[in-house]
Design an enzyme around this catalytic site. Structure first.
Site, PDB file in Angstrom:
ATOM      1  N   ARG A   1       0.821  -1.191   0.000  1.00 46.45           N
ATOM      2  CA  ARG A   1       0.000   0.000   0.000  1.00 46.45           C
ATOM      3  C   ARG A   1       0.870   1.262   0.000  1.00 46.45           C
ATOM      4  O   ARG A   1       0.595   2.243  -0.686  1.00 46.45           O
ATOM      5  CB  ARG A   1      -0.862  -0.049   1.272  1.00 46.45           C
ATOM      6  CG  ARG A   1      -1.775   1.118   1.452  1.00 46.45           C
ATOM      7  CD  ARG A   1      -2.982   0.974   0.598  1.00 46.45           C
ATOM      8  NE  ARG A   1      -3.881   2.101   0.733  1.00 46.45           N
ATOM      9  CZ  ARG A   1      -4.754   2.420  -0.180  1.00 46.45           C
ATOM     10  NH1 ARG A   1      -4.854   1.719  -1.291  1.00 46.45           N
ATOM     11  NH2 ARG A   1      -5.555   3.433  -0.006  1.00 46.45           N
TER      12      ARG A   1
ATOM     13  N   CYS B   1      -3.228  -4.522   1.972  1.00 45.14           N
ATOM     14  CA  CYS B   1      -4.130  -5.529   2.521  1.00 45.14           C
ATOM     15  C   CYS B   1      -5.511  -5.389   1.913  1.00 45.14           C
ATOM     16  O   CYS B   1      -6.004  -4.293   1.699  1.00 45.14           O
ATOM     17  CB  CYS B   1      -4.191  -5.399   4.032  1.00 45.14           C
ATOM     18  SG  CYS B   1      -2.779  -6.184   4.805  1.00 45.14           S
TER      19      CYS B   1
ATOM     20  N   PRO C   1      -9.659   4.159  -1.266  1.00 44.09           N
ATOM     21  CA  PRO C   1      -9.445   5.281  -2.178  1.00 44.09           C
ATOM     22  C   PRO C   1      -8.210   6.113  -1.802  1.00 44.09           C
ATOM     23  O   PRO C   1      -7.767   6.095  -0.655  1.00 44.09           O
ATOM     24  CB  PRO C   1     -10.716   6.125  -1.997  1.00 44.09           C
ATOM     25  CG  PRO C   1     -11.247   5.763  -0.656  1.00 44.09           C
ATOM     26  CD  PRO C   1     -10.821   4.342  -0.390  1.00 44.09           C
ATOM     27  N   ILE C   2      -7.691   6.863  -2.798  1.00 41.49           N
ATOM     28  CA  ILE C   2      -6.571   7.774  -2.503  1.00 41.49           C
ATOM     29  C   ILE C   2      -6.905   9.192  -2.981  1.00 41.49           C
ATOM     30  O   ILE C   2      -6.017   9.985  -3.274  1.00 41.49           O
ATOM     31  CB  ILE C   2      -5.234   7.274  -3.099  1.00 41.49           C
ATOM     32  CG1 ILE C   2      -5.320   7.092  -4.622  1.00 41.49           C
ATOM     33  CG2 ILE C   2      -4.765   6.002  -2.447  1.00 41.49           C
ATOM     34  CD1 ILE C   2      -3.933   6.964  -5.265  1.00 41.49           C
ATOM     35  N   ASP C   3      -8.215   9.488  -3.052  1.00 44.12           N
ATOM     36  CA  ASP C   3      -8.622  10.804  -3.544  1.00 44.12           C
ATOM     37  C   ASP C   3      -8.031  11.951  -2.719  1.00 44.12           C
ATOM     38  O   ASP C   3      -7.683  13.004  -3.269  1.00 44.12           O
ATOM     39  CB  ASP C   3     -10.160  10.919  -3.571  1.00 44.12           C
ATOM     40  CG  ASP C   3     -10.765  10.620  -2.213  1.00 44.12           C
ATOM     41  OD1 ASP C   3     -10.542   9.513  -1.691  1.00 44.12           O
ATOM     42  OD2 ASP C   3     -11.440  11.501  -1.643  1.00 44.12           O
ATOM     43  N   GLN C   4      -7.881  11.762  -1.407  1.00 40.71           N
ATOM     44  CA  GLN C   4      -7.367  12.859  -0.570  1.00 40.71           C
ATOM     45  C   GLN C   4      -5.875  13.097  -0.810  1.00 40.71           C
ATOM     46  O   GLN C   4      -5.400  14.221  -0.721  1.00 40.71           O
ATOM     47  CB  GLN C   4      -7.631  12.577   0.914  1.00 40.71           C
ATOM     48  CG  GLN C   4      -9.099  12.495   1.269  1.00 40.71           C
ATOM     49  CD  GLN C   4      -9.855  13.774   0.904  1.00 40.71           C
ATOM     50  OE1 GLN C   4      -9.474  14.874   1.302  1.00 40.71           O
ATOM     51  NE2 GLN C   4     -10.909  13.632   0.129  1.00 40.71           N
TER      52      GLN C   4
ATOM     53  N   ARG D   1       4.528  -9.667   6.227  1.00 43.87           N
ATOM     54  CA  ARG D   1       4.681  -8.293   5.739  1.00 43.87           C
ATOM     55  C   ARG D   1       4.886  -7.322   6.896  1.00 43.87           C
ATOM     56  O   ARG D   1       5.444  -6.253   6.718  1.00 43.87           O
ATOM     57  CB  ARG D   1       3.426  -7.854   4.969  1.00 43.87           C
ATOM     58  CG  ARG D   1       3.307  -8.471   3.614  1.00 43.87           C
ATOM     59  CD  ARG D   1       2.111  -7.916   2.897  1.00 43.87           C
ATOM     60  NE  ARG D   1       2.073  -6.477   3.101  1.00 43.87           N
ATOM     61  CZ  ARG D   1       1.011  -5.713   2.904  1.00 43.87           C
ATOM     62  NH1 ARG D   1      -0.102  -6.251   2.499  1.00 43.87           N
ATOM     63  NH2 ARG D   1       1.060  -4.427   3.113  1.00 43.87           N
TER      64      ARG D   1
HETATM   65  C1  EPZ Z   1      -2.889   3.450   7.077  1.00 47.28           C
HETATM   66  O1  EPZ Z   1      -3.544   3.122   5.868  1.00 47.28           O
HETATM   67  C2  EPZ Z   1      -2.232   2.191   7.546  1.00 47.28           C
HETATM   68  N1  EPZ Z   1      -1.283   1.762   6.526  1.00 47.28           N
HETATM   69  C3  EPZ Z   1      -3.273   1.112   7.788  1.00 47.28           C
HETATM   70  O2  EPZ Z   1      -2.605   0.025   8.390  1.00 47.28           O
HETATM   71  C4  EPZ Z   1      -4.322   1.634   8.768  1.00 47.28           C
HETATM   72  O3  EPZ Z   1      -5.387   0.703   8.834  1.00 47.28           O
HETATM   73  C5  EPZ Z   1      -4.873   2.980   8.326  1.00 47.28           C
HETATM   74  O4  EPZ Z   1      -3.800   3.903   8.076  1.00 47.28           O
HETATM   75  C6  EPZ Z   1      -5.795   3.621   9.356  1.00 47.28           C
HETATM   76  O5  EPZ Z   1      -5.110   3.785  10.580  1.00 47.28           O
HETATM   77  C7  EPZ Z   1      -0.096   2.347   6.438  1.00 47.28           C
HETATM   78  O6  EPZ Z   1       0.269   3.223   7.205  1.00 47.28           O
HETATM   79  C8  EPZ Z   1       0.816   1.836   5.373  1.00 47.28           C
HETATM   80  P1  EPZ Z   1      -6.163   6.038   5.755  1.00 47.28           P
HETATM   81  P2  EPZ Z   1      -4.084   4.276   4.924  1.00 47.28           P
HETATM   82  O7  EPZ Z   1      -5.815   6.846   4.552  1.00 47.28           O
HETATM   83  O8  EPZ Z   1      -3.165   5.426   5.025  1.00 47.28           O
HETATM   84  C9  EPZ Z   1     -10.485   6.743   3.804  1.00 47.28           C
HETATM   85  C10 EPZ Z   1      -1.868  -2.167   8.662  1.00 47.28           C
HETATM   86  O9  EPZ Z   1      -2.529  -3.176   8.999  1.00 47.28           O
HETATM   87  N2  EPZ Z   1      -9.738   7.463   2.760  1.00 47.28           N
HETATM   88  O10 EPZ Z   1      -5.939   6.633   7.098  1.00 47.28           O
HETATM   89  O11 EPZ Z   1      -4.330   3.680   3.615  1.00 47.28           O
HETATM   90  C11 EPZ Z   1     -10.238   5.261   3.786  1.00 47.28           C
HETATM   91  O12 EPZ Z   1     -11.076   4.604   2.860  1.00 47.28           O
HETATM   92  C12 EPZ Z   1      -2.429  -1.193   7.654  1.00 47.28           C
HETATM   93  O13 EPZ Z   1      -0.749  -1.925   9.097  1.00 47.28           O
HETATM   94  C13 EPZ Z   1     -10.418   8.152   1.802  1.00 47.28           C
HETATM   95  O14 EPZ Z   1     -11.656   8.181   1.769  1.00 47.28           O
HETATM   96  O15 EPZ Z   1      -5.450   4.617   5.660  1.00 47.28           O
HETATM   97  C14 EPZ Z   1     -10.507   4.881   5.225  1.00 47.28           C
HETATM   98  O16 EPZ Z   1     -11.878   4.730   5.404  1.00 47.28           O
HETATM   99  C15 EPZ Z   1      -3.648  -1.713   6.982  1.00 47.28           C
HETATM  100  N3  EPZ Z   1      -9.700   8.818   0.846  1.00 47.28           N
HETATM  101  C16 EPZ Z   1     -10.032   6.107   6.015  1.00 47.28           C
HETATM  102  O17 EPZ Z   1      -9.996   7.194   5.068  1.00 47.28           O
HETATM  103  C17 EPZ Z   1      -8.335   8.828   0.823  1.00 47.28           C
HETATM  104  O18 EPZ Z   1      -7.730   9.451  -0.057  1.00 47.28           O
HETATM  105  C18 EPZ Z   1      -8.656   5.991   6.641  1.00 47.28           C
HETATM  106  O19 EPZ Z   1      -7.700   5.621   5.647  1.00 47.28           O
HETATM  107  C19 EPZ Z   1      -7.658   8.110   1.825  1.00 47.28           C
HETATM  108  C20 EPZ Z   1      -8.369   7.433   2.782  1.00 47.28           C
END
Ligand code: EPZ
Length: 438
Positions: A96, A120, A126-129, A403
């Site tokens: 990721r 995972c 999504p990565i829109d933000q 991982r």
């Molecule tokens: C990080 O993922 C962690 N991964 C994840 O850990 C963890 O579950 C997550 O943060 C939340 O704490 C890494 O640091 C590599 P987010 P990330 O962007 O950054 C939504 C593990 O097991 N969202 O904080 O991908 C998203 O769908 C992994 O170690 C948007 O809508 O998570 C979610 O509902 C798995 N748009 C929420 O925000 C976006 O552009 C939080 O996601 C980005 C996210």
């Protein structure tokens, strides 16, 4: 295929040393691309995600010198873009955190090209933000053929104010990395506050960046021309520590979880206390003990300082063994992140999932079974369930667990667990809900 075999029911005793934080490492290694000079990283976890990122940097022309298994010196002075071979992209896209290459490449080269991220498989991620923030800093972004291409107008990003519509760890980190060398001042509002966000800010600052406010919900960055070399030691892994704490809760016994920052574990410690587990905090360790029966409880995951979503599957596994009714609600990932419950049910767990919540009726004892690791933390939950269960548990698809957990077999064996890694054909009935992916 390699799998873990656990003879459950043995209490855990002794000391376990926690490794460096995976989610800090996977941000800091890509960020090192922006450093011109030697950057020495200490307390790096030895896990497959960090190996993959270090390989990626090597292909880009970085000099990677392993000083010892947890210390590396990286010299990215001569890194280049557009040089990664196809098979390296296949590996990189499995993690990721490969999306941090976008921020780092933009910051270093004024343009970026990387694959759409994997990671995972617990639903839409999504990565829109990320893209919104990088566009606001002046990047033109396009997606084609599974790749993300980004180019900074005039060759360098420009500071601005970005408000995140959703608290996102990844978007906060990506924008922070990119803004470190942008022209002028960037303000990122409504940011994530996880410990690894603060760790990344400290890393960038020790390499000459000017990042303030990490750990609050507004981060302010004054862009510098370039980053210089230095030495940085990563924080210990909050989730690895929490996983061992949860394992003691499930299997019983008394374990000193060492090399931790107890403050990062407070929400886990207080939830375990509600469950009749003793947790005593020291300066850099916690002592976890469970002798009596577990008590049921409810929990809801939230961004830090709330209860971490990355501990949700492990705590669900513990609560399966707490007689009474518990409710676990996922408040970070919209899809509930409950794909693994079918695997726990194979071990006799009584769980029903509705929308964002799992409703558990605790049983006295789980029973060993052949199960799969649906993803990294779901896999950790299977290990915990296996340690607590009566009889033998076999866990397949352990590549997901490896991982993110350094030497999990060795660490549990040192605590008295009967756990080993064997190579034999898979047996688990495929549960369509538990589809493992990168
Ligand atoms: C990080 O993922 C962690 N991964 C994840 O850990 C963890 O579950 C997550 O943060 C939340 O704490 C890494 O640091 C590599 P987010 P990330 O962007 O950054 C939504 C593990 O097991 N969202 O904080 O991908 C998203 O769908 C992994 O170690 C948007 O809508 O998570 C979610 O509902 C798995 N748009 C929420 O925000 C976006 O552009 C939080 O996601 C980005 C996210």
């Amino acid at each position: 295929m390699e799998k873990y075999v656990i003879q459950g029911g043995k209490p855990l005793r002794g000391t376990v040393e926690i490794s460096g934080a995976k989610n800090a490492a996977v941000a800091i290694i890509p960020a090192a691309i922006m450093v011109r000079g030697v950057c020495r990283l200490e307390n790096l976890p030895q896990i497959s995600d960090t190996d993959t990122l270090l390989h990626t940097l090597t292909y880009m022309g970085a000099k990677v010198n392993m000083i010892n298994p947890s210390t590396v010196e990286l010299d990215c002075t001569h890194v280049q873009m557009d040089v990664l071979p196809e098979d390296m992209w296949v590996r990189t896209r499995k993690i990721r955190a490969s999306y941090y290459l976008i921020g780092a490449m933009l910051g270093r080269f004024g343009r970026a090209r990387t694959t759409m991220p994997g990671g995972c498989n617990f639903g839409v991620r999504p990565i829109d933000q990320h893209l919104k923030g990088l566009s606001a800093l002046g990047a033109d972004i396009s997606l084609s053929g599974g790749f993300i291409n980004a180019t900074a107008k005039n060759g360098r990003l420009t500071g601005t104010t970005v408000y995140l519509d959703k608290v996102s760890v990844g978007a906060t980190i990506n924008i922070m990395i990119a803004a470190a060398t942008a022209e002028g001042r960037t303000v990122i509002e409504n940011v994530a506050r996880e410990p690894h966000i603060v760790d990344l800010a400290n890393f960038l600052n020790s390499m000459g960046a000017d990042v303030r406010g990490a750990g609050t919900d507004v981060i302010k960055i004054r862009g510098v021309k370039q980053l210089h070399g230095g030495t940085y030691a990563l924080i210990p892994d909050q989730i690895e520590a929490g996983t061992y704490m949860a394992a003691v809760a499930a299997a019983g016994g008394a374990v000193r979880v060492a090399n931790v920052i107890p403050k990062h574990l407070e929400c886990i410690s207080s939830k375990l206390r509600e469950m009749n587990v003793e947790v005593e905090e020291g300066d850099d360790y916690v002592l976890v003990r469970r002798d009596g029966p577990l008590h049921p409880t409810n929990l809801k995951t939230k961004p830090y300082p709330g209860f971490p979503t990355d501990m949700q599957p492990q705590m669900t596994a513990v609560l399966c063994c707490a007689p009474g009714v518990s409710v676990v609600t996922e408040g970070v990932w919209n899809n509930g992140r409950f794909k693994y419950v079918g695997e726990l049910k194979k071990m006799g767990a009584r769980i029903e999932v509705e929308d964002q919540s799992a409703f558990l009726q605790g049983v006295d004892r789980l029973t060993g079974a052949v199960v799969r690791a649906c993803d990294l933390r779901a896999g950790a939950a299977m290990v915990i369930a296996g340690l607590a269960a009566r009889g033998e548990t076999k866990i397949e698809d352990i590549v997901y667990i490896e991982r993110g957990y350094q030497d999990i077999v060795g660490k549990f064996r040192a605590l008295g667990a009967d756990m080993r890694c064997v190579d034999e054909p898979d047996e688990a009935q495929a549960d369509p809900a538990c589809v493992s992916a990168g």
